[in-house]
Scaffold this active site. Structure first.
Site, PDB file in Angstrom:
ATOM      1  CD  GLN A  72       3.821  -1.346  -3.058  1.00 47.10           C
ATOM      2  OE1 GLN A  72       3.844  -1.186  -1.818  1.00 47.10           O
ATOM      3  NE2 GLN A  72       3.486  -2.405  -3.755  1.00 47.10           N
ATOM      4  CB  SER A  73      -0.938   4.222  -0.570  1.00 48.02           C
ATOM      5  OG  SER A  73      -1.536   4.926   0.417  1.00 48.02           O
TER       6      SER A  73
END
Length: 328
Positions: A72-73
């Protein structure tokens, strides 16, 4: 000037708002800089760094961007968006499993056309730099020239983005007729904090810059920040004295670990949303502002009057597990 060697990607300057109701609750003047509004696909703090990193890539005739992060960067998603915008390719090395639910930033990575390689947490910790080098070599065989951006674009050139942001803050406080004596941000890879700290020092500003780590610990980030400050000096040629004891990393708020939320953190995010109409994210800003508020209550910030918190974005990072913790 080195700060002019960038491409324009972000909507700048971002506004600064006073959080009136939170200020009343805490008995302090609390302000927030809306770096969550730097854009949409490229929203958050990462785009300030990418303005410098990607310019360096273009100056080196690169047509591919390689970077890394968690599944989920925010940084990986922003990199994929910038690459698409500029007609470049993107290759993301993500910590996680491919069978994760297609949501949040990972969904946008795919939508933006990024190529993705998943690696284990162990591989990420120990070998991500080499893995990205291997991808660069493979892309070279395909006829591409790739540029590697480290985690969070947190290196010397990327940190210039928040040196530039500090200059923006200094100009805004003049316009507002106030003086921020404390500036706080989340610390996940160190580049945002290092740029702010460097900008504060090199301009002779006397605010205290606080970093609230949401992963790792204080000693780890002291090493990271010290290294990044030396890299910044190489880029700018402007020396500052570097004293580890003067680097203000506020430890104690990673909670259960990176991107893992506790009920009290989620409740705090809900409280701020309903109090001020501002949504924090559960990975970075939620934990960091939770930590800031706890420290204010403890008296750590008693000597400060005007506190500025940097909202670094991350709204796309909410996942199903975190959302399920909120009672609406």
């Amino acid at each position: 000037m080195i700060l002019e060697n960038k491409i324009k990607l972000a909507n700048l300057p971002t506004k600064i708002e006073k959080l009136d109701k939170l200020s009343k609750e805490l008995g302090k003047n609390i302000y927030i800089k809306r770096d969550d509004q730097t854009g949409t696909e490229v929203s958050g703090n990462k785009v300030r760094k990418l303005e410098f990193s990607v310019k360096e890539a273009l100056d080196n005739d690169c047509d591919y961007l390689i970077t890394c992060g968690g599944i989920q960067s925010n940084h990986a998603r922003a990199t994929a968006a910038v690459a698409a915008k500029l007609g470049m390719g993107s290759f993301l090395v993500l910590r996680g499993k491919e069978d994760n639910e297609l949501e949040g930033n990972y969904f946008f990575d795919k939508l933006l056309g990024a190529r993705i390689k998943f690696i284990t947490p162990e591989e990420y910790s120990n070998n991500r730099a080499q893995i990205m080098e291997n991808i660069k070599n493979e892309l070279s065989k395909e006829g591409h020239r790739a540029y590697i951006i480290p985690e969070g674009a947190s290196n010397g050139v990327g940190s210039l983005g928040y040196y530039n942001a500090m200059l923006e803050i200094l100009e805004q406080q003049k316009q507002m007729g106030i003086k921020f004596d404390a500036i706080a941000c989340s610390v996940g890879s160190g580049g945002t904090y290092s740029g702010l700290y460097y900008g504060n020092k090199v301009t002779g500003n006397d605010a205290t810059v606080y970093g609230i780590n949401i992963t790792g610990d204080r000693e780890y980030f002291l090493d990271v920040v010290e290294s990044l400050l030396h890299e910044l000096i190489k880029y700018t040629g402007q020396e500052i004295s570097i004293n580890r004891d003067a680097i203000d990393i506020v430890d104690g708020y990673p909670g259960l670990g990176y991107a893992i939320s506790r009920p009290e953190e989620i409740e705090f995010i809900k409280h701020i949303a309903q109090l001020e109409g501002i949504i924090l994210d559960p990975v970075y800003t939620g934990k960091a502002m939770y930590g800031l508020v706890q420290e204010i209550k403890k008296g750590t910030f008693d000597r400060h009057d005007n506190i500025l918190f940097i909202h670094t974005g991350g709204i796309f990072g909410w996942n199903t597990a975190q959302r399920s913790m909120i009672e609406l």
